[in-house]
Design a protein around this motif. Structure first.
Motif, PDB file in Angstrom:
ATOM      1  N   ASN A 365     -19.895  52.898 -74.929  1.00 36.33           N
ATOM      2  CA  ASN A 365     -20.491  52.643 -73.615  1.00 36.33           C
ATOM      3  C   ASN A 365     -19.892  51.438 -72.900  1.00 36.33           C
ATOM      4  O   ASN A 365     -20.407  51.004 -71.869  1.00 36.33           O
ATOM      5  CB  ASN A 365     -22.004  52.439 -73.744  1.00 36.33           C
ATOM      6  CG  ASN A 365     -22.731  53.715 -74.103  1.00 36.33           C
ATOM      7  OD1 ASN A 365     -22.230  54.811 -73.887  1.00 36.33           O
ATOM      8  ND2 ASN A 365     -23.918  53.586 -74.668  1.00 36.33           N
ATOM      9  N   LYS A 373     -19.300  52.903 -68.571  1.00 39.87           N
ATOM     10  CA  LYS A 373     -19.263  53.653 -69.821  1.00 39.87           C
ATOM     11  C   LYS A 373     -17.946  54.405 -70.027  1.00 39.87           C
ATOM     12  O   LYS A 373     -17.925  55.530 -70.525  1.00 39.87           O
ATOM     13  CB  LYS A 373     -20.439  54.625 -69.914  1.00 39.87           C
ATOM     14  CG  LYS A 373     -21.786  53.916 -70.051  1.00 39.87           C
ATOM     15  CD  LYS A 373     -22.927  54.891 -70.310  1.00 39.87           C
ATOM     16  CE  LYS A 373     -24.239  54.135 -70.511  1.00 39.87           C
ATOM     17  NZ  LYS A 373     -25.369  55.036 -70.800  1.00 39.87           N
ATOM     18  N   ARG A 408     -15.340  56.984 -65.509  1.00 36.10           N
ATOM     19  CA  ARG A 408     -16.780  56.880 -65.670  1.00 36.10           C
ATOM     20  C   ARG A 408     -17.282  57.906 -66.687  1.00 36.10           C
ATOM     21  O   ARG A 408     -16.968  59.093 -66.613  1.00 36.10           O
ATOM     22  CB  ARG A 408     -17.448  57.091 -64.316  1.00 36.10           C
ATOM     23  CG  ARG A 408     -18.974  57.068 -64.341  1.00 36.10           C
ATOM     24  CD  ARG A 408     -19.520  57.333 -62.948  1.00 36.10           C
ATOM     25  NE  ARG A 408     -20.965  57.484 -62.949  1.00 36.10           N
ATOM     26  CZ  ARG A 408     -21.828  56.484 -62.849  1.00 36.10           C
ATOM     27  NH1 ARG A 408     -21.381  55.251 -62.715  1.00 36.10           N
ATOM     28  NH2 ARG A 408     -23.133  56.698 -62.864  1.00 36.10           N
ATOM     29  N   LEU A 409     -18.059  57.421 -67.660  1.00 30.93           N
ATOM     30  CA  LEU A 409     -18.738  58.268 -68.661  1.00 30.93           C
ATOM     31  C   LEU A 409     -17.785  59.049 -69.562  1.00 30.93           C
ATOM     32  O   LEU A 409     -18.171  60.063 -70.135  1.00 30.93           O
ATOM     33  CB  LEU A 409     -19.714  59.243 -67.977  1.00 30.93           C
ATOM     34  CG  LEU A 409     -20.890  58.594 -67.242  1.00 30.93           C
ATOM     35  CD1 LEU A 409     -21.681  59.650 -66.482  1.00 30.93           C
ATOM     36  CD2 LEU A 409     -21.796  57.853 -68.225  1.00 30.93           C
ATOM     37  N   ASN A 411     -16.772  57.873 -72.435  1.00 30.27           N
ATOM     38  CA  ASN A 411     -17.233  57.544 -73.798  1.00 30.27           C
ATOM     39  C   ASN A 411     -16.093  57.532 -74.801  1.00 30.27           C
ATOM     40  O   ASN A 411     -16.218  58.044 -75.917  1.00 30.27           O
ATOM     41  CB  ASN A 411     -18.340  58.490 -74.251  1.00 30.27           C
ATOM     42  CG  ASN A 411     -19.566  58.431 -73.362  1.00 30.27           C
ATOM     43  OD1 ASN A 411     -20.043  59.444 -72.890  1.00 30.27           O
ATOM     44  ND2 ASN A 411     -20.082  57.229 -73.115  1.00 30.27           N
ATOM     45  N   ASN A 435     -16.677  63.052 -74.047  1.00 31.49           N
ATOM     46  CA  ASN A 435     -17.110  63.398 -72.696  1.00 31.49           C
ATOM     47  C   ASN A 435     -15.968  63.393 -71.686  1.00 31.49           C
ATOM     48  O   ASN A 435     -16.207  63.497 -70.484  1.00 31.49           O
ATOM     49  CB  ASN A 435     -18.215  62.435 -72.237  1.00 31.49           C
ATOM     50  CG  ASN A 435     -19.175  63.075 -71.263  1.00 31.49           C
ATOM     51  OD1 ASN A 435     -19.465  64.269 -71.350  1.00 31.49           O
ATOM     52  ND2 ASN A 435     -19.681  62.293 -70.321  1.00 31.49           N
TER      53      ASN A 435
END
Length: 481
Positions: A365, A373, A408-409, A411, A435
């Motif tokens: 994260n 993240k 973004r995101l 992970n 992700n």
């Protein structure tokens, strides 16, 4: 535990999911297997299993598959690969929605033939109309790689509730045979299938252990390793312990012996753990990834997370004070920030060939600049004084030489794995961003030098690179080998 979003998966399985082997050249059938741990085809090089647990297989969303990449003298070779699912010839079962085939993996030579086998805990599998759930599939290693499989058939626990929730292998009774431990969300919570296991799926014996009754800790995750240095495998049972007003994460070390596993000392809890000898004293040390705890008397990771090292000894746990390392520790790049999840995933291996086990730490994260993240991972060095922040390295997708861009995101660092694939005495690093591309997932391979892990020459690939279906799959959510 991972909570998978039941996403609308748009793509059908490719023929690779049915055919299984892809561009994989078998070793010579007459060659003796290497006996090397993690070597599925016995050619002397370790291999890698990669889970894609929410992939659509044969129109079934969340059925899942496992990709295998085979090792060579030059490292992992993505041209030598295969896809394994319940639609693959030789694999028992039928793809069903939300089985999540592959989200629990371990390896070990269960039948004592010198080839490492792949164990898949299919905890979501429904067994007929009985209400029971969970099966354990063993995909057998051999000179041609992983081609045939068997579900464990006997003996089985009387009560089945997501059998295979967590799986680990080791010689827990010191008889020289590999045993398989598996969590079950019904009584008994821990089941040890004593080896050897026949290719018909029959274990030599089944021993059930009620961890909650014995220790007050349920069985969420199990991690194997030799803490006491006696050559018999010990087992860390990670779970929850009830306290006033709620629960806290807590673990207990079950020590291996000629009589099997017996409950020992309690240890700091955490999301993930690994057992490795970070100070080279002959005893395995327990490294846990810790997050916030409700009880302030428990070691916790603070806002950004931390790893706690509990040192091993001949009796189990050393009297030495456990050591906590986070991103505020001297030598560790970065700053501990709320929700970073430093310690989300862990792996152990000697990355620079100095004889000390080093620890890879997933920070899934972590914000990279202003990118929320995006994720990263750190490599902490083992030394004669133990695990240290000195000389630590952190990598992101924005690190020079690393393919891709921090998004973004993503992970990045969801899973990490250390393994000496090319046999040079140094562990290479595998990291995933499950992700990546909003759930497709991807994996990165990092080389090692005498200075440790390097971004130079790193490369990445995803499920479609290996012949898997496109679309959301969380490719790389779990790594094993």
């Amino acid at each position: 535990m991972h909570k998978y979003l039941r996403l609308a998966l748009a793509t059908a399985a490719t023929t690779a999911l049915t055919a299984g082997l892809l561009a994989f050249s078998a070793t010579t059938a007459s060659a003796a297997p290497s006996g090397l741990s993690g070597d599925f085809n016995g050619d002397g090089y370790r291999d890698l299993a990669i889970a894609a647990p929410i992939a659509k297989v044969a129109t079934k969303s969340g059925a899942g598959y496992v990709a295998v990449v085979y090792g060579t003298a030059s490292g992992l070779d993505t041209s030598k690969r295969q896809i394994i699912s319940q639609a693959t010839t030789g694999i028992p079962g039928t793809p069903e929605s939300y089985d999540y085939f592959g989200d629990r993996l371990t390896t070990g030579d269960l039948d004592d033939d010198g080839y490492t086998d792949l164990v898949v805990g299919v905890h979501g599998e429904q067994i007929g109309s009985t209400g029971d759930s969970g099966t354990i599939t063993v995909v057998w290693g051999g000179a041609d790689g992983l081609k045939t499989a068997t579900n464990l058939t006997s003996p089985l626990p009387e009560n089945l509730n997501e059998l295979g929730w967590s799986v680990a292998t080791g010689d827990f009774d010191g008889d020289g045979d590999t045993d398989l431990a598996a969590a079950n969300l019904a009584y008994p919570e821990l089941n040890v299938f004593k080896g050897p296991v026949s290719r018909t799926g029959a274990a030599t014996e089944l021993v059930g252990i009620d961890t909650y009754e014995q220790t007050g800790i349920n069985t969420d995750k199990i991690v194997a390793g030799d803490v006491t240095g006696d050559g018999t495998t010990d087992l860390l049972v990670m779970g929850q312990q009830e306290i006033t007003g709620g629960y806290r994460t807590r673990s207990v070390l079950y020590k291996g012996s000629a009589n099997g596993l017996t409950a020992g000392s309690k240890v700091a809890g955490g999301y993930d753990a690994v057992i490795a000898d970070v100070d080279k004293d002959g005893y395995g040390d327990i490294v846990t990834g810790n997050f916030m705890e409700k009880s302030t008397s428990e070691p916790n990771g603070g806002l950004g997370g931390a790893v706690t090292v509990t040192y091993g000894a001949s009796t189990g746990l050393s009297s030495r004070t456990p050591v906590r390392i986070n991103q505020d520790t001297t030598g560790v790049p970065g700053t501990a920030e709320k929700g970073d999840a430093f310690g989300w995933s862990l792996a152990a291996g000697d990355v620079n060939g100095d004889g000390f086990a080093d620890i890879a730490v997933g920070i899934e994260n972590e914000a990279v600049g202003s990118v929320y993240k995006a994720g990263s991972f750190a490599v902490l060095r083992g030394s004669a004084s133990g695990l240290t922040g000195s000389g630590a390295k952190v990598f992101t997708q924005n690190t020079t030489g690393v393919p891709g861009t921090a998004e973004r995101l993503d992970n990045f660092g969801r899973a990490v794995h250390l393994t000496d694939v090319d046999g040079n005495g140094r562990a290479e690093l595998v990291a995933s961003a499950a992700n990546e591309n909003t759930g497709d997932g991807a994996v990165w391979l990092f080389k090692s030098t005498t200075s440790g892990i390097t971004a130079t020459g790193s490369k990445s690939f995803n499920g479609t690179t290996l012949g898997g279906p496109s679309g959301d799959s969380y490719f790389g959510d779990v790594l094993a080998g």
